[in-house]
Write an enzyme that holds these catalytic residues in place. Structure first.
Site, PDB file in Angstrom:
ATOM      1  N   ASP A   1       0.782  -1.256   0.000  1.00 12.71           N
ATOM      2  CA  ASP A   1       0.000   0.000   0.000  1.00 12.71           C
ATOM      3  C   ASP A   1       0.808   1.299   0.000  1.00 12.71           C
ATOM      4  OD1 ASP A   1      -2.168  -1.689   0.120  1.00 12.71           O
ATOM      5  OD2 ASP A   1      -2.866  -1.056   2.095  1.00 12.71           O
TER       6      ASP A   1
ATOM      7  N   GLU B   1      -6.810  -3.416  -4.394  1.00 13.91           N
ATOM      8  CA  GLU B   1      -8.217  -3.232  -4.082  1.00 13.91           C
ATOM      9  C   GLU B   1      -8.679  -1.854  -4.584  1.00 13.91           C
ATOM     10  OE1 GLU B   1     -10.198  -4.925  -0.220  1.00 13.91           O
ATOM     11  OE2 GLU B   1      -9.468  -2.925   0.225  1.00 13.91           O
TER      12      GLU B   1
ATOM     13  N   GLU C   1      -7.566   5.162  -4.856  1.00  6.29           N
ATOM     14  CA  GLU C   1      -6.426   5.636  -4.070  1.00  6.29           C
ATOM     15  C   GLU C   1      -5.132   5.549  -4.878  1.00  6.29           C
ATOM     16  OE1 GLU C   1      -7.130   3.282  -0.413  1.00  6.29           O
ATOM     17  OE2 GLU C   1      -7.484   5.192   0.597  1.00  6.29           O
TER      18      GLU C   1
END
Ligand SMILES: *[C@@H]1O[C@H](CO)[C@@H](O)[C@H](O)[C@H]1NC(C)=O
Ligand SMILES: *[C@@H]1O[C@H](CO)[C@@H](O)[C@H](O)[C@H]1NC(C)=O
Ligand SMILES: *[C@@H]1O[C@H](CO)[C@@H](O)[C@H](O)[C@H]1NC(C)=O
Ligand SMILES: *[C@@H]1O[C@H](CO)[C@@H](O)[C@H](O)[C@H]1NC(C)=O
Ligand SMILES: *[C@@H]1O[C@H](CO)[C@@H](O)[C@H](O)[C@H]1NC(C)=O
Length: 685
Positions: free
Chosen positions: A432, A508, A512
């Site tokens: 991430d 996912e 973002e």
């Protein structure tokens, strides 16, 4: 994309010229202190020693090959490849699908074994390919090659076993330089070799060479029984790729260039997104098709491709502006929201993800204020909040967490992530990064825009954050791998990090990821750095197009990518894996559709408009998700993102719903939702 990338150099030198005063001169001056992480694995086992002195990839298409035992499959389209026990297995997978998951089960067709009993290792890698060495074999795993190609570097015998599948026949052609292996599972494989190779059935499920061989062997499945397919494979069998580089060619363009050997034209496969952005004059073999989880792959002849995305506007403010009659409402919301900015809440938030979101939420308030005539003088309060919030991270003076440098894999980790695989959602093992850092970079870009002096003072650490996930420099790349998250073949990012997964990398939240590149482009605007803006803009455009291709399940449009049951049940994908599609999320079940939609929408920023440009699809999404909002445990924050989508085609209803919300997502606010809905273009007719 290691240091050995001659092809990229001219482009990078060009960028570096515009940019040279910003280059940190040596790793000693990396603006964050070094740490010895106890969370990251040891990279030395699966990389050639010559690669270890440069940054290593942490989110790549071959990551499974270099983690733990290195024995989980990776999807090198159109094949699943698995390596273990001195052998490499290839599978042409048949997709399985139901309403909640689409997957490629690994079931090996052929296993090629080395007698050396040596562990595999990566001997080189590039944007589009990886070389895997096993004893005397070097496998050139090139994405989108219909052939699995390997060089036998030293004369040795080659043994091919077929696992649970029996061998029906092995036929030899063209002076034993071409063989066809027919398996009992119905699959037929062609084997091409640069010299005669005498393949014989040894046991019911084993084929061996009768003598030694050195040279190049190419193996391809026959995806159908058409004679034309075999003829095409024959025709292009002489030219094989060994590496492939991608470069950004300015103005939203990407170019691929493969380094090839042998003779003749290079035959590769293009996925559906490639085909949308490839120029029309490239030779496409429409009938030469392989199946994949990403849609049909079709043959393209040529060793360089130019991909051109439609330009997207990178703007601080809404793309279409807001009618003045809506200003008072937005100003009132801004006054309220700025009044609630809470430094105590911020400083008690240790997690990098949530901290970044709080910063970015505040940064949005300042930009919205600019748009409504610098509303009510709220900007100074936002600037103060941002400085108080950002500086401790950039100065290394935030007690609860901070950024540190991990030399093993060459990248940023958080203090809390350096001793834990799970803190900060795995940021310490490179999960991430673009999400978390994207929020920080967004906030820094806004603050640097509002206060130039501040921007100049913090330029070095600000750029270090961008370089961690979007390093596009030619020199001094020792800090971090170029483009840590972005996959130049799929044209989107992977989150995932250093964890082995049976279905490869995953991502996912596309929104973002988009935000991360958009934020980088904005930072380029703030610093007057055109190169940074150009790179960030191109990746934003690609990430948007990939989200629309693979995450947005659009029944009406171009998407016949997924099987019928999956397509009917899902309007958006939850977790998208290299080799699977799931309707669940990491943090919610498939039934929590409001989360699944929200995680593809947040944060709501100007470029969100381009992500959800297809109004018909947006309506379908809202209709699909609406029943889930009736659940008692449906969160107010998530509802806000659904109303944001509704606002695209029905302002009045959406505003009414937004105003009734009792809470907003921690990265969102009433100001932001009103700004979004009121800046939606008026519908035609
Ligand atoms: C590799 O060999 C070990 C030991 O024989 C075995 O347990 C394992 O399943 C093998 N792995 C694969 C992928 O065949
Ligand atoms: C879909 O398939 C997966 C994996 O085979 C299985 O676990 C799941 O229960 C199935 N779901 C449905 C709705 O049939
Ligand atoms: C291969 O290597 C493994 C570990 O390196 C060893 O345990 C095994 O006995 C070897 N097998 C052969 C056939 O040499
Ligand atoms: C295709 O067209 C582009 C310009 O549109 C040109 O630069 C390129 O050389 C052409 N390629 C081929 C294979 O004709
Ligand atoms: C600010 O945040 C802290 C910590 O979350 C909380 O205890 C406090 O009540 C908040 N202050 C205000 C004015 O909301």
């Amino acid at each position: 994309m290691a240091a050995t990338n001659p092809w990229l150099l001219p482009f990078f030198l060009l960028l570096a010229a515009a940019y040279s005063d910003q280059l940190p001169p040596s790793s000693a001056q990396f603006p964050f202190p070094e740490t010895t992480s106890t969370a990251v694995p040891d990279p030395t086992k699966f990389f050639s020693p010559s690669l270890l002195s440069s940054p290593l990839p942490t989110n790549s298409f071959f990551q499974n090959f270099v983690l733990n035992k290195g024995d989980l499959p990776e999807y090198i389209h159109p094949y699943l490849i698995r390596t273990a026990n001195s052998s490499l297995s290839v599978s042409y997978p048949s997709r399985t699908s139901n309403t909640s998951i689409t997957q490629l089960p690994f079931s090996p067709d052929l296993t090629i074994s080395s007698v050396s009993n040596k562990t595999h290792f990566v001997s080189s890698f590039s944007d589009l390919a990886v070389d895997l060495d096993i004893g005397e074999f070097r496998f050139h795993l090139v994405r989108g090659s219909p052939y699995l190609t390997f060089s036998v570097l030293k004369t040795s015998s080659v043994s091919i076993s077929t696992g649970g599948n029996g061998v029906d026949s092995v036929d030899s052609y063209d002076g034993s330089t071409k063989h066809i292996i027919r398996l009992s599972n119905g699959r037929n494989w062609v084997v091409y070799s640069t010299a005669a190779i005498y393949l014989m059935k040894a046991k019911s499920s084993e084929i061996v060479t009768s003598g030694g061989f050195s040279g190049v062997i190419r193996v391809a499945v026959l995806p159908n029984s058409a004679a034309e397919t075999e003829q095409i494979l024959d025709r292009y069998s002489g030219c094989y790729p060994v590496s492939g580089y991608a470069k950004l060619s300015g103005n939203f363009g990407f170019s691929y260039k493969w380094q090839k050997k042998g003779s003749g034209g290079l035959l590769m496969l293009a996925h559906p997104l490639h085909r949308r952005v490839l120029p029309e004059n490239l030779t496409v073999l429409q009938n030469f098709k392989y199946g994949s989880i990403d849609g049909d792959l079709v043959g393209v002849v040529g060793d360089s491709w130019d991909l051109n995305f439609a330009p997207i506007p990178i703007t601080w403010h809404s793309i279409n502006g807001i009618e003045r009659k809506f200003f008072p409402e937005i100003v009132a919301a801004l006054k309220h929201d700025v009044g609630t900015l809470n430094v105590t809440e911020l400083s008690s938030t240790a997690a990098s993800y949530f901290y970044g979101k709080l910063l970015a939420r505040a940064a949005r308030l300042a930009l919205i204020a600019e748009e409504v005539d610098y509303a009510a003088g709220v900007i100074p309060a936002v600037v103060k909040f941002l400085k108080t919030g950002i500086q401790p991270w950039l100065d290394g003076k935030f007690g609860r967490n901070g950024f540190l440098y991990d030399r093993k894999w060459a990248g940023l980790v958080t203090k809390n992530g350096a001793t834990s695989k799970t803190e900060d959602f795995g940021f310490g093992i490179y999960n991430d990064h673009h999400f978390h850092l994207g929020y920080f970079v967004y906030s820094i870009a806004v603050l640097a825009k509002l206060d130039r002096n501040w921007g100049n003072q913090y330029k070095a650490p600000a750029y270090a954050l961008v370089h961690d996930y979007m390093n596009y420099r030619s020199r001094n790349t020792q800090f971090s791998i170029p483009f840590r998250n972005f996959d130049f073949w799929k044209l989107h990012s992977w989150a995932a990090g250093l964890t082995e997964f049976p279905d490869g990398r995953n991502q996912e939240s596309t929104s973002e990821a988009i935000n991360a590149y958009y934020a980088a482009a904005l930072m380029g605007l703030a610093y007057g750095d055109e190169s940074l803006t150009a790179v960030g803009s191109a990746l934003t455009a690609a990430e948007i197009a990939a989200a629309q291709t693979w995450w947005h399940v659009n029944r009406g449009g171009r998407s016949s990518i997924y099987d019928e049951g999956f397509t009917e049940e899902n309007r958006v994908v939850g977790i998208l894996w290299s080799g699977a599609r799931e309707s669940r999320l990491w943090f919610a079940s498939a039934e929590w559709r409001e989360c699944r939609v929200g995680i593809q929408v947040l944060p709501v920023v100007p470029v969100t408009e381009r992500v959800f440009a297809d109004e018909g699809f947006v309506k379908e999404v809202v209709e699909w998700v609406s029943p889930a909002l009736e659940r008692e445990d449906a969160g107010e924050g998530w509802k806000g993102f659904v109303y944001a989508l509704e606002g695209i085609y029905d302002k009045k209803n959406a505003v009414g719903k937004v105003k009734k919300l009792k809470k907003h997502d921690d990265g969102n606010s009433l100001s932001n939702l009103l700004w979004w809905i009121y800046s939606r273009p008026e519908r035609q007719g």
